[in-house]
Design an enzyme around this catalytic site. Structure first.
Site, PDB file in Angstrom:
ATOM      1  N   LYS A  13      -4.425  -0.620  -2.420  1.00 24.66           N
ATOM      2  CA  LYS A  13      -4.549  -1.650  -1.377  1.00 24.66           C
ATOM      3  C   LYS A  13      -5.750  -2.563  -1.647  1.00 24.66           C
ATOM      4  O   LYS A  13      -5.630  -3.782  -1.602  1.00 24.66           O
ATOM      5  CB  LYS A  13      -4.712  -1.011   0.012  1.00 24.66           C
ATOM      6  CG  LYS A  13      -3.581  -0.102   0.425  1.00 24.66           C
ATOM      7  CD  LYS A  13      -3.796   0.479   1.810  1.00 24.66           C
ATOM      8  CE  LYS A  13      -4.997   1.389   1.950  1.00 24.66           C
ATOM      9  NZ  LYS A  13      -4.940   2.630   1.135  1.00 24.66           N
ATOM     10  N   ARG A  88      -4.612   2.030  10.952  1.00 23.02           N
ATOM     11  CA  ARG A  88      -4.334   3.339  10.360  1.00 23.02           C
ATOM     12  C   ARG A  88      -3.500   4.205  11.299  1.00 23.02           C
ATOM     13  O   ARG A  88      -3.090   5.303  10.927  1.00 23.02           O
ATOM     14  CB  ARG A  88      -5.656   4.047  10.100  1.00 23.02           C
ATOM     15  CG  ARG A  88      -6.286   3.589   8.763  1.00 23.02           C
ATOM     16  CD  ARG A  88      -6.451   4.724   7.958  1.00 23.02           C
ATOM     17  NE  ARG A  88      -7.160   5.073   6.825  1.00 23.02           N
ATOM     18  CZ  ARG A  88      -7.924   4.406   5.985  1.00 23.02           C
ATOM     19  NH1 ARG A  88      -8.183   3.182   6.136  1.00 23.02           N
ATOM     20  NH2 ARG A  88      -8.432   5.007   4.940  1.00 23.02           N
ATOM     21  N   ARG A 127     -11.895   6.565 -10.012  1.00 22.19           N
ATOM     22  CA  ARG A 127     -12.356   5.316  -9.397  1.00 22.19           C
ATOM     23  C   ARG A 127     -13.889   5.229  -9.358  1.00 22.19           C
ATOM     24  O   ARG A 127     -14.568   6.196  -9.054  1.00 22.19           O
ATOM     25  CB  ARG A 127     -11.806   5.204  -7.968  1.00 22.19           C
ATOM     26  CG  ARG A 127     -12.360   3.995  -7.238  1.00 22.19           C
ATOM     27  CD  ARG A 127     -11.469   3.513  -6.160  1.00 22.19           C
ATOM     28  NE  ARG A 127     -11.346   4.444  -5.056  1.00 22.19           N
ATOM     29  CZ  ARG A 127     -10.594   4.204  -3.999  1.00 22.19           C
ATOM     30  NH1 ARG A 127      -9.879   3.107  -3.924  1.00 22.19           N
ATOM     31  NH2 ARG A 127     -10.525   5.077  -3.025  1.00 22.19           N
ATOM     32  N   ARG A 160     -17.511   7.459  -5.027  1.00 24.04           N
ATOM     33  CA  ARG A 160     -17.610   7.700  -3.591  1.00 24.04           C
ATOM     34  C   ARG A 160     -17.647   9.189  -3.261  1.00 24.04           C
ATOM     35  O   ARG A 160     -16.965   9.992  -3.881  1.00 24.04           O
ATOM     36  CB  ARG A 160     -16.422   7.041  -2.881  1.00 24.04           C
ATOM     37  CG  ARG A 160     -16.678   5.603  -2.570  1.00 24.04           C
ATOM     38  CD  ARG A 160     -15.447   4.882  -2.153  1.00 24.04           C
ATOM     39  NE  ARG A 160     -14.632   5.600  -1.180  1.00 24.04           N
ATOM     40  CZ  ARG A 160     -13.498   5.115  -0.696  1.00 24.04           C
ATOM     41  NH1 ARG A 160     -13.065   3.933  -1.077  1.00 24.04           N
ATOM     42  NH2 ARG A 160     -12.788   5.793   0.166  1.00 24.04           N
ATOM     43  N   ARG A 171      -7.481  13.448   3.209  1.00 25.99           N
ATOM     44  CA  ARG A 171      -7.185  12.054   3.560  1.00 25.99           C
ATOM     45  C   ARG A 171      -5.693  11.776   3.435  1.00 25.99           C
ATOM     46  O   ARG A 171      -5.128  11.020   4.235  1.00 25.99           O
ATOM     47  CB  ARG A 171      -8.011  11.103   2.673  1.00 25.99           C
ATOM     48  CG  ARG A 171      -9.496  11.126   3.018  1.00 25.99           C
ATOM     49  CD  ARG A 171     -10.348  10.473   1.971  1.00 25.99           C
ATOM     50  NE  ARG A 171     -10.089   9.053   1.845  1.00 25.99           N
ATOM     51  CZ  ARG A 171     -10.372   8.337   0.761  1.00 25.99           C
ATOM     52  NH1 ARG A 171     -10.915   8.917  -0.300  1.00 25.99           N
ATOM     53  NH2 ARG A 171     -10.112   7.066   0.735  1.00 25.99           N
TER      54      ARG A 171
HETATM   55  P1  ADP Z   1      -6.927   1.920  -1.962  1.00 26.90           P
HETATM   56  O1  ADP Z   1      -7.668   0.692  -1.529  1.00 26.90           O
HETATM   57  O2  ADP Z   1      -5.477   1.890  -1.556  1.00 26.90           O
HETATM   58  O3  ADP Z   1      -7.587   3.198  -1.543  1.00 26.90           O
HETATM   59  P2  ADP Z   1      -7.789   1.129  -4.646  1.00 26.90           P
HETATM   60  O4  ADP Z   1      -7.327  -0.282  -4.766  1.00 26.90           O
HETATM   61  O5  ADP Z   1      -9.231   1.344  -4.417  1.00 26.90           O
HETATM   62  O6  ADP Z   1      -6.904   1.925  -3.570  1.00 26.90           O
HETATM   63  O7  ADP Z   1      -7.332   1.859  -6.000  1.00 26.90           O
HETATM   64  C1  ADP Z   1      -7.645   3.227  -6.268  1.00 26.90           C
HETATM   65  C2  ADP Z   1      -7.987   3.421  -7.744  1.00 26.90           C
HETATM   66  O8  ADP Z   1      -6.816   3.237  -8.530  1.00 26.90           O
HETATM   67  C3  ADP Z   1      -9.009   2.401  -8.288  1.00 26.90           C
HETATM   68  O9  ADP Z   1      -9.843   3.078  -9.220  1.00 26.90           O
HETATM   69  C4  ADP Z   1      -8.188   1.343  -8.968  1.00 26.90           C
HETATM   70  O10 ADP Z   1      -8.898   0.740 -10.045  1.00 26.90           O
HETATM   71  C5  ADP Z   1      -6.981   2.162  -9.457  1.00 26.90           C
HETATM   72  N1  ADP Z   1      -5.749   1.383  -9.420  1.00 26.90           N
HETATM   73  C6  ADP Z   1      -5.368   0.466  -8.500  1.00 26.90           C
HETATM   74  N2  ADP Z   1      -4.149  -0.059  -8.797  1.00 26.90           N
HETATM   75  C7  ADP Z   1      -3.744   0.587  -9.918  1.00 26.90           C
HETATM   76  C8  ADP Z   1      -2.563   0.526 -10.737  1.00 26.90           C
HETATM   77  N3  ADP Z   1      -1.545  -0.294 -10.456  1.00 26.90           N
HETATM   78  N4  ADP Z   1      -2.498   1.357 -11.795  1.00 26.90           N
HETATM   79  C9  ADP Z   1      -3.513   2.198 -12.071  1.00 26.90           C
HETATM   80  N5  ADP Z   1      -4.637   2.299 -11.365  1.00 26.90           N
HETATM   81  C10 ADP Z   1      -4.765   1.522 -10.308  1.00 26.90           C
HETATM   82  P1  AMP Z   2     -10.677   3.601   2.889  1.00 26.82           P
HETATM   83  O1  AMP Z   2     -11.689   3.001   1.983  1.00 26.82           O
HETATM   84  O2  AMP Z   2      -9.816   2.580   3.562  1.00 26.82           O
HETATM   85  O3  AMP Z   2      -9.844   4.677   2.217  1.00 26.82           O
HETATM   86  O4  AMP Z   2     -11.481   4.315   4.071  1.00 26.82           O
HETATM   87  C1  AMP Z   2     -12.453   5.325   3.848  1.00 26.82           C
HETATM   88  C2  AMP Z   2     -12.748   6.072   5.144  1.00 26.82           C
HETATM   89  O5  AMP Z   2     -13.252   5.146   6.141  1.00 26.82           O
HETATM   90  C3  AMP Z   2     -11.550   6.738   5.783  1.00 26.82           C
HETATM   91  O6  AMP Z   2     -11.277   8.014   5.226  1.00 26.82           O
HETATM   92  C4  AMP Z   2     -12.002   6.798   7.257  1.00 26.82           C
HETATM   93  O7  AMP Z   2     -12.935   7.844   7.459  1.00 26.82           O
HETATM   94  C5  AMP Z   2     -12.748   5.477   7.431  1.00 26.82           C
HETATM   95  N1  AMP Z   2     -11.838   4.383   7.861  1.00 26.82           N
HETATM   96  C6  AMP Z   2     -11.502   3.255   7.161  1.00 26.82           C
HETATM   97  N2  AMP Z   2     -10.662   2.493   7.853  1.00 26.82           N
HETATM   98  C7  AMP Z   2     -10.436   3.130   9.034  1.00 26.82           C
HETATM   99  C8  AMP Z   2      -9.639   2.862  10.176  1.00 26.82           C
HETATM  100  N3  AMP Z   2      -8.873   1.752  10.253  1.00 26.82           N
HETATM  101  N4  AMP Z   2      -9.656   3.758  11.191  1.00 26.82           N
HETATM  102  C9  AMP Z   2     -10.422   4.849  11.147  1.00 26.82           C
HETATM  103  N5  AMP Z   2     -11.169   5.196  10.094  1.00 26.82           N
HETATM  104  C10 AMP Z   2     -11.191   4.340   9.040  1.00 26.82           C
END
Ligand code: ADP
Ligand code: AMP
Length: 220
Positions: A13, A88, A127, A160, A171
């Protein structure tokens, strides 16, 4: 353009939202990034959020919705936005409808990126994020030019706290508890779409762009 990206943690995302927002010249709004910034700054909000985030739990709705209300009132959001990580659950989705009604900007598409759990774990453990500017990388799929250093601002990259396998599994469980209610919520409003989040980042971006163009949400 007002769209939401839905999907498991690690579905891509943030990666896609950042690129879409840049191309469409709209705001990228990610509650996770906002909470992490608050933790980094040591604010009261950060202290509260951290206690939930480190367990992989959701931050309480009243706090999260209040944060989103303030963020949507900022000027850049007036041009449109890509939401990432919010809503969420159904109460957050309901609250968002109310906030957007006030702004006269309805959600045009809620796009869920589908990725199996095994791939999620592979992505998340690799990541890396820049604590300074929020840019994300992956040691295998999207490495920075210099290992461990942000391409954009030169800061040292970090992993992270909530990306340990055990917390990621928690999660994923929290995500699953609310996935169906969110899908139903947006399905009932005729804006829910599901796309595969597999393939390269570029392939996924092309898929999302194509969908948004087909829907007439994005003119480019
Ligand atoms: P989200 O925001 O849904 O938690 P991220 O965009 O942070 O996910 O992506 C999670 C990890 O996967 C990051 O390290 C990113 O670089 C990697 N990633 C994202 N899209 C792809 C893809 N299409 N193929 C492989 N790795 C990806
Ligand atoms: P994310 O980076 O979106 O995966 O979010 C990391 C963490 O932030 C989650 O595991 C939650 O603890 C908190 N968080 C992010 N967005 C929300 C939301 N919309 N509602 C509640 N908690 C959130």
């Amino acid at each position: 353009m007002q769209i939401i990206l839905l999907g498991k943690p690690g579905a891509g995302k943030g990666t896609q939202a950042e690129r879409l927002a840049q191309e469409a010249q709209v705001a990228h709004i990610a509650t996770g990034d906002m909470f992490r910034a608050a933790v980094r700054d040591g604010t009261e909000l950060g202290k509260l959020a951290q206690s939930y985030m480190e367990r992989g739990a959701l931050v309480p709705d009243d706090v999260t919705i209040g944060l989103m209300r303030e963020r949507l009132a900022q000027e850049d959001a007036g041009k449109g936005f890509v939401l990432d990580g919010f809503p969420r659950n159904e109460p957050q989705a309901q609250a968002l409808q109310g906030l957007l009604q006030e702004l006269g900007r309805p959600i045009q598409a809620a796009v869920e990126l589908e990725v199996p759990d095994e791939e999620i774990l592979r992505r998340i453990t690799g990541r890396r994020v820049c604590p300074q500017c929020g840019a994300t990388y992956h040691v295998e799929f999207q490495p920075p030019k210099v290992p461990g250093i942000c391409d954009r601002c030169g800061h040292e990259l970090t992993q992270r706290e909530d990306e340990k396998e055990e917390t990621v599994r928690k999660r994923l469980e929290v995500y699953r508890q609310h996935a169906t209610e969110l899908a139903r919520f947006y399905e009932a409003r005729g804006v829910y779409h599901r796309l595969s989040g597999l393939g390269s980042e570029e392939e996924v971006l092309v898929r999302i762009r194509h969908l948004l163009q087909t829907l007439g949400v994005w003119a480019q």
